[in-house]
Scaffold this active site. Structure first.
Site, PDB file in Angstrom:
ATOM      1  N   MET A  43       3.277  -2.611  -0.553  1.00 22.62           N
ATOM      2  CA  MET A  43       4.277  -3.657  -0.779  1.00 22.62           C
ATOM      3  C   MET A  43       5.682  -3.058  -0.665  1.00 22.62           C
ATOM      4  SD  MET A  43       2.631  -6.350  -3.415  1.00 22.62           S
ATOM      5  CE  MET A  43       3.038  -5.501  -4.917  1.00 22.62           C
ATOM      6  N   GLY A  44       5.759  -1.883  -0.049  1.00 18.54           N
ATOM      7  CA  GLY A  44       7.071  -1.301   0.229  1.00 18.54           C
ATOM      8  C   GLY A  44       7.697  -0.610  -0.964  1.00 18.54           C
ATOM      9  N   HIS A  62       7.223   5.422  -2.140  1.00 19.62           N
ATOM     10  CA  HIS A  62       7.436   6.657  -2.906  1.00 19.62           C
ATOM     11  C   HIS A  62       6.385   7.670  -2.457  1.00 19.62           C
ATOM     12  CE1 HIS A  62       4.007   5.331  -5.192  1.00 19.62           C
ATOM     13  NE2 HIS A  62       4.618   4.208  -5.512  1.00 19.62           N
ATOM     14  N   HIS A  81       2.748   6.526  -1.804  1.00 26.40           N
ATOM     15  CA  HIS A  81       2.458   5.887  -0.509  1.00 26.40           C
ATOM     16  C   HIS A  81       2.441   6.927   0.615  1.00 26.40           C
ATOM     17  CE1 HIS A  81       4.648   2.509  -2.693  1.00 26.40           C
ATOM     18  NE2 HIS A  81       3.485   1.961  -2.416  1.00 26.40           N
ATOM     19  N   GLY A  83      -4.551   4.178  -3.433  1.00 26.92           N
ATOM     20  CA  GLY A  83      -4.289   5.153  -4.486  1.00 26.92           C
ATOM     21  C   GLY A  83      -5.153   4.886  -5.718  1.00 26.92           C
ATOM     22  N   VAL A  86      -0.273  10.266  -7.417  1.00 25.76           N
ATOM     23  CA  VAL A  86       0.817  11.248  -7.324  1.00 25.76           C
ATOM     24  C   VAL A  86       1.724  11.029  -8.529  1.00 25.76           C
ATOM     25  CG1 VAL A  86       2.746  12.080  -5.922  1.00 25.76           C
ATOM     26  CG2 VAL A  86       0.678  11.240  -4.807  1.00 25.76           C
ATOM     27  N   SER A 130       5.545   5.047  -9.090  1.00 28.19           N
ATOM     28  CA  SER A 130       5.391   3.603  -8.913  1.00 28.19           C
ATOM     29  C   SER A 130       6.712   3.042  -8.413  1.00 28.19           C
ATOM     30  CB  SER A 130       5.043   2.963 -10.263  1.00 28.19           C
ATOM     31  OG  SER A 130       5.280   1.566 -10.205  1.00 28.19           O
TER      32      SER A 130
HETATM   33  O1  PAF Z   1      -1.399  -1.910  -4.070  1.00 25.73           O
HETATM   34  C1  PAF Z   1      -0.582  -2.666  -3.481  1.00 25.73           C
HETATM   35  O2  PAF Z   1       0.551  -2.278  -3.190  1.00 25.73           O
HETATM   36  C2  PAF Z   1      -1.011  -4.081  -3.128  1.00 25.73           C
HETATM   37  O3  PAF Z   1      -1.814  -4.623  -4.122  1.00 25.73           O
HETATM   38  C3  PAF Z   1      -1.696  -4.178  -1.761  1.00 25.73           C
HETATM   39  C4  PAF Z   1      -2.993  -3.395  -1.703  1.00 25.73           C
HETATM   40  C5  PAF Z   1      -0.754  -3.651  -0.684  1.00 25.73           C
HETATM   41  C6  PAF Z   1      -2.018  -5.632  -1.441  1.00 25.73           C
HETATM   42  O4  PAF Z   1      -0.868  -6.429  -1.428  1.00 25.73           O
END
Ligand code: PAF
Length: 286
Positions: A30-31, A34, A37, A147, A176, A185
């Protein structure tokens, strides 16, 4: 790095790559990226020919009054980080293109979603499965990367993919953490300076509970330790703290091989989750 906004374009690009014999590693996010990701992207880079990352703040997984509007967003910063991490395609669709109409079909996750975050965020995992069904179909991955910090989400997705024969492998990537133990987060940036100082106590509480569970095998004692310790974090309110079997998310039994100690804690404007997995010997009492 190629950027794709349109659902139709992502679909044709993925079809073309698969027809060319390329393996696709998919990192859904969801962008507000960090290191957590980027670790997912790093693993995807090692194991696949092409890495696709999605950035989509999915309205379907936020309930009324939750932080959909205030969820942090910064696409240009994310694009630079994704490119550096070796992402080949960044897919960032609009909600209108992803959900042109409100489908009359619902996807319901079942028992694993009745506890932990599922209990305090009704409908949340329906929304996660909804978006992932679309994203998996659009990106056609051989492997998708999640994650362990979102351990309940991971367990539900593993069940979903297995039970409904999605042709892909789910890869679990360890949480992480910051140097002081706080799980990375996107929401951490919304903590006040004081809350940021206090927040590492969440992981410290989980670790203390894990120690008690390992040493005594006494689930109630371990849970009491975690709840007591979380309760003493200034300015924090415990949403839940539980010990369950992982990944089934059933109550622990003498047969359980692994436990999850999971907590959600609310600071003034921010809800943080974390967990720790504890391998079990059969002596656990429940
Ligand atoms: O973990 C997340 O960021 C979201 O729940 C996901 C898996 C991208 C689905 O929107």
């Amino acid at each position: 790095m190629k950027r794709i906004e349109k659902v139709g374009e992502m679909d044709s690009e993925a079809r073309r790559l698969v027809a060319d014999g390329k393996s696709i590693g998919f990192v859904p996010t969801m962008g507000f990226l960090h290191e957590g990701h980027l670790a997912l992207a790093g693993e995807a880079r090692k194991e696949n020919d092409v890495v696709v990352m999605s950035i989509f703040v999915n309205p379907a997984q936020f309930g009324p009054g939750e932080d959909f509007e205030s969820y942090p967003r910064n696409l240009e910063r994310d694009a630079a980080l994704a490119e550096k991490a070796g992402v080949d395609i960044l897919f960032h669709p609009s909600p209108e293109d992803m959900y042109p109409e409100n489908s009359s079909i619902r996807i319901l996750p079942g028992r694993q979603a009745d506890v932990l975050c599922g209990a305090s965020r009704p409908g949340h995992f329906d929304g996660v499965l909804k978006v992932l069904t679309k994203l998996f179909h659009l990106t056609r991955p051989e492997r998708a990367y999640f994650g362990q910090k979102d351990a309940q989400q991971l367990a539900i997705i593993e069940t979903f993919v297995r039970d409904y024969n999605f042709p892909l492998e789910i890869r679990r990537i360890p949480t992480v953490r910051e140097k002081d133990g706080l799980a990375k987060s996107s929401r951490n940036v919304r903590l006040t300076a004081q809350e940021r100082k206090d927040a590492p106590a969440i992981y410290a509480s989980l670790r203390e509970g894990a120690r008690v569970l390992r040493e005594t095998g006494d689930t109630e004692l371990a849970l009491g330790t975690v709840r007591g310790s979380l309760g003493s974090i200034p300015g924090a309110e415990t949403d839940y703290a539980e010990i369950l079997e992982y990944p089934s998310l059933r109550p622990l039994s003498a047969e359980s091989r692994e436990a999850i100690i999971a907590a959600a804690v609310r600071f003034s404007g921010v809800r943080l989750i974390d967990n720790i997995l504890v391998p079990l010997e059969r002596k656990t009492s429940c």
